[in-house]
Design a protein around this motif. Structure first.
Motif, PDB file in Angstrom:
ATOM      1  N   LEU A 145       3.278  33.098  -0.760  1.00 34.34           N
ATOM      2  CA  LEU A 145       2.890  31.825  -1.370  1.00 34.34           C
ATOM      3  C   LEU A 145       2.768  30.712  -0.332  1.00 34.34           C
ATOM      4  CD1 LEU A 145       5.020  31.988  -4.643  1.00 34.34           C
ATOM      5  CD2 LEU A 145       2.520  32.031  -4.470  1.00 34.34           C
ATOM      6  N   VAL A 146       3.684  30.651   0.639  1.00 33.32           N
ATOM      7  CA  VAL A 146       3.573  29.590   1.649  1.00 33.32           C
ATOM      8  C   VAL A 146       2.382  29.852   2.575  1.00 33.32           C
ATOM      9  CG1 VAL A 146       6.029  29.039   1.550  1.00 33.32           C
ATOM     10  CG2 VAL A 146       5.210  30.677   3.258  1.00 33.32           C
ATOM     11  N   ALA A 147       2.025  31.127   2.741  1.00 37.66           N
ATOM     12  CA  ALA A 147       0.831  31.429   3.538  1.00 37.66           C
ATOM     13  C   ALA A 147      -0.435  31.014   2.796  1.00 37.66           C
ATOM     14  CB  ALA A 147       0.790  32.921   3.867  1.00 37.66           C
ATOM     15  N   ALA A 148      -0.447  31.224   1.480  1.00 39.02           N
ATOM     16  CA  ALA A 148      -1.623  30.873   0.669  1.00 39.02           C
ATOM     17  C   ALA A 148      -1.697  29.373   0.401  1.00 39.02           C
ATOM     18  CB  ALA A 148      -1.595  31.641  -0.643  1.00 39.02           C
ATOM     19  N   HIS A 149      -0.543  28.710   0.351  1.00 36.73           N
ATOM     20  CA  HIS A 149      -0.487  27.271   0.041  1.00 36.73           C
ATOM     21  C   HIS A 149       0.378  26.577   1.096  1.00 36.73           C
ATOM     22  CE1 HIS A 149      -2.160  28.323  -3.903  1.00 36.73           C
ATOM     23  NE2 HIS A 149      -1.279  29.289  -3.931  1.00 36.73           N
ATOM     24  N   PRO A 150      -0.120  26.459   2.315  1.00 35.87           N
ATOM     25  CA  PRO A 150       0.721  26.000   3.429  1.00 35.87           C
ATOM     26  C   PRO A 150       1.240  24.569   3.289  1.00 35.87           C
ATOM     27  CG  PRO A 150      -1.589  26.123   4.084  1.00 35.87           C
ATOM     28  CD  PRO A 150      -1.488  26.793   2.750  1.00 35.87           C
ATOM     29  N   TYR A 151       0.591  23.737   2.471  1.00 33.87           N
ATOM     30  CA  TYR A 151       1.047  22.354   2.327  1.00 33.87           C
ATOM     31  C   TYR A 151       1.872  22.132   1.063  1.00 33.87           C
ATOM     32  CZ  TYR A 151      -2.346  21.646   6.043  1.00 33.87           C
ATOM     33  OH  TYR A 151      -3.033  21.733   7.229  1.00 33.87           O
ATOM     34  N   ASN A 152       2.172  23.181   0.346  1.00 36.41           N
ATOM     35  CA  ASN A 152       3.000  23.063  -0.854  1.00 36.41           C
ATOM     36  C   ASN A 152       4.472  23.065  -0.421  1.00 36.41           C
ATOM     37  OD1 ASN A 152       4.626  23.800  -3.191  1.00 36.41           O
ATOM     38  ND2 ASN A 152       2.704  24.292  -4.232  1.00 36.41           N
ATOM     39  N   GLU A 153       5.054  21.892  -0.329  1.00 34.08           N
ATOM     40  CA  GLU A 153       6.423  21.775   0.172  1.00 34.08           C
ATOM     41  C   GLU A 153       7.434  22.422  -0.763  1.00 34.08           C
ATOM     42  OE1 GLU A 153       7.566  18.079   2.368  1.00 34.08           O
ATOM     43  OE2 GLU A 153       5.660  17.331   1.568  1.00 34.08           O
ATOM     44  N   TRP A 154       7.100  22.466  -2.064  1.00 29.52           N
ATOM     45  CA  TRP A 154       8.037  23.088  -3.001  1.00 29.52           C
ATOM     46  C   TRP A 154       8.201  24.569  -2.703  1.00 29.52           C
ATOM     47  CZ3 TRP A 154       8.614  26.810  -6.738  1.00 29.52           C
ATOM     48  CH2 TRP A 154       9.728  26.666  -7.584  1.00 29.52           C
ATOM     49  N   PHE A 155       7.099  25.280  -2.432  1.00 26.65           N
ATOM     50  CA  PHE A 155       7.201  26.700  -2.087  1.00 26.65           C
ATOM     51  C   PHE A 155       8.032  26.877  -0.813  1.00 26.65           C
ATOM     52  CE2 PHE A 155       3.002  27.658  -4.421  1.00 26.65           C
ATOM     53  CZ  PHE A 155       3.679  28.126  -5.536  1.00 26.65           C
ATOM     54  N   HIS A 156       7.810  26.024   0.168  1.00 23.45           N
ATOM     55  CA  HIS A 156       8.597  26.109   1.403  1.00 23.45           C
ATOM     56  C   HIS A 156      10.075  25.875   1.120  1.00 23.45           C
ATOM     57  CE1 HIS A 156       5.506  26.453   4.575  1.00 23.45           C
ATOM     58  NE2 HIS A 156       4.725  25.756   3.763  1.00 23.45           N
ATOM     59  N   SER A 157      10.384  24.899   0.267  1.00 27.54           N
ATOM     60  CA  SER A 157      11.798  24.608  -0.027  1.00 27.54           C
ATOM     61  C   SER A 157      12.476  25.808  -0.685  1.00 27.54           C
ATOM     62  CB  SER A 157      11.906  23.376  -0.932  1.00 27.54           C
ATOM     63  OG  SER A 157      11.515  23.665  -2.261  1.00 27.54           O
TER      64      SER A 157
END
Length: 264
Positions: free
Chosen positions: A189-201
């Motif tokens: 998910l972070v690879a597909a949506h690199p600017y989605n901070e929620w997925f990173h968190s």
């Protein structure tokens, strides 16, 4: 009749494929599905197909596309035997879908079910409902349909709904303690949506709670550098808080790190 939107547009019954082969006709059908059960004005069809510069023949051509769809659906009806799949209702047309299956309706129903189950503390059942919802996606919505201003906005909305469902499923997985199991999905998910901070968190939180503290710190540095170098931004307060909790050795992350959040 089955109408599938979450992927290439597809219209089928048990015996036959009714998906239009002509691009403009397929586009009109997609617009009718967007407003199924509601009146779609002829002006909206013209706007979708030609934008601000329609040809003089736009109205007549649009009516021809409706005729082609009616011809394709000949023999299909709902309710009384005289009712048509596409009815003329001033100032335009209505696609009647009573008794039909539309995948986007099923998707929304299952997402709502998953959200309700999670709010009731039934995280495992929530994951199951959300898995069924996300399995309905066969690719980008309406991927075989040309998109004007109306369909373009609709597809953007559907993608936001898909991301919200993905976020909700992550929340449910975290809630039921499946921290290790969700890590692989979060990396995708972070690879597909690199600017989605929620997925990173959530990736940082899952790694930390799985006992992989170094990897959690590395994951934080990845998003910090991305935001700084690409956008000139600092991580959000929530991301910074999670980073501090990892540094402090907190394994039980606060509910704000792993909670449901806003997925409406």
């Amino acid at each position: 009749m089955h109408f599938d939107i979450l992927g290439p547009l597809k219209v089928t019954t048990d015996q036959r494929d009714y998906t239009p082969s002509a691009a403009k006709t397929r586009q009109v059908l997609a617009l009718l599905l967007l407003r199924s059960g509601q009146t779609l004005s002829l002006d909206s069809i013209v706007e979708e197909l030609w934008g601000e510069n329609p040809p003089r023949s736009a109205v007549t051509t649009s009516q021809t596309y409706i005729y082609q769809l009616r011809k394709a659906f000949a023999g299909q009806s709902w309710g009384d035997s005289d009712s048509q799949v596409i009815s003329t209702v001033s100032p335009g047309y209505v696609l009647r879908t009573e008794g039909s299956r539309i995948d986007v309706r099923e998707f929304e129903r299952l997402v709502a079910e998953g959200q309700t189950l999670l709010s009731l503390g039934q995280a495992t059942q929530s994951v199951e409902a959300l898995n069924r919802a996300l399995a309905l996606w066969r690719g980008p919505a309406l991927s075989n349909v040309d998109k004007g201003p109306l369909l373009g906005a609709y597809v953007a909305h559907l993608e936001e709904r898909r991301i919200a469902a993905l976020e909700l499923r992550v929340s449910a997985e975290m809630e039921r303690g499946n921290h290790r199991g969700v890590i692989a999905d979060l990396r995708k998910l972070v690879a597909a949506h690199p600017y989605n901070e929620w997925f990173h968190s959530q990736l940082i939180a899952a790694l930390n709670m799985a006992g992989r503290r170094v990897e959690a710190l590395q994951a934080y540095q990845t998003i910090r550098l991305l935001l700084s170098e690409e956008l000139g931004l600092d991580p959000s307060p929530d991301l910074q808080r999670i980073h501090h909790e990892v540094l402090s050795g907190s394994v039980e992350m606060s509910s704000r790190a792993v909670g449901v959040g806003s997925h409406a």
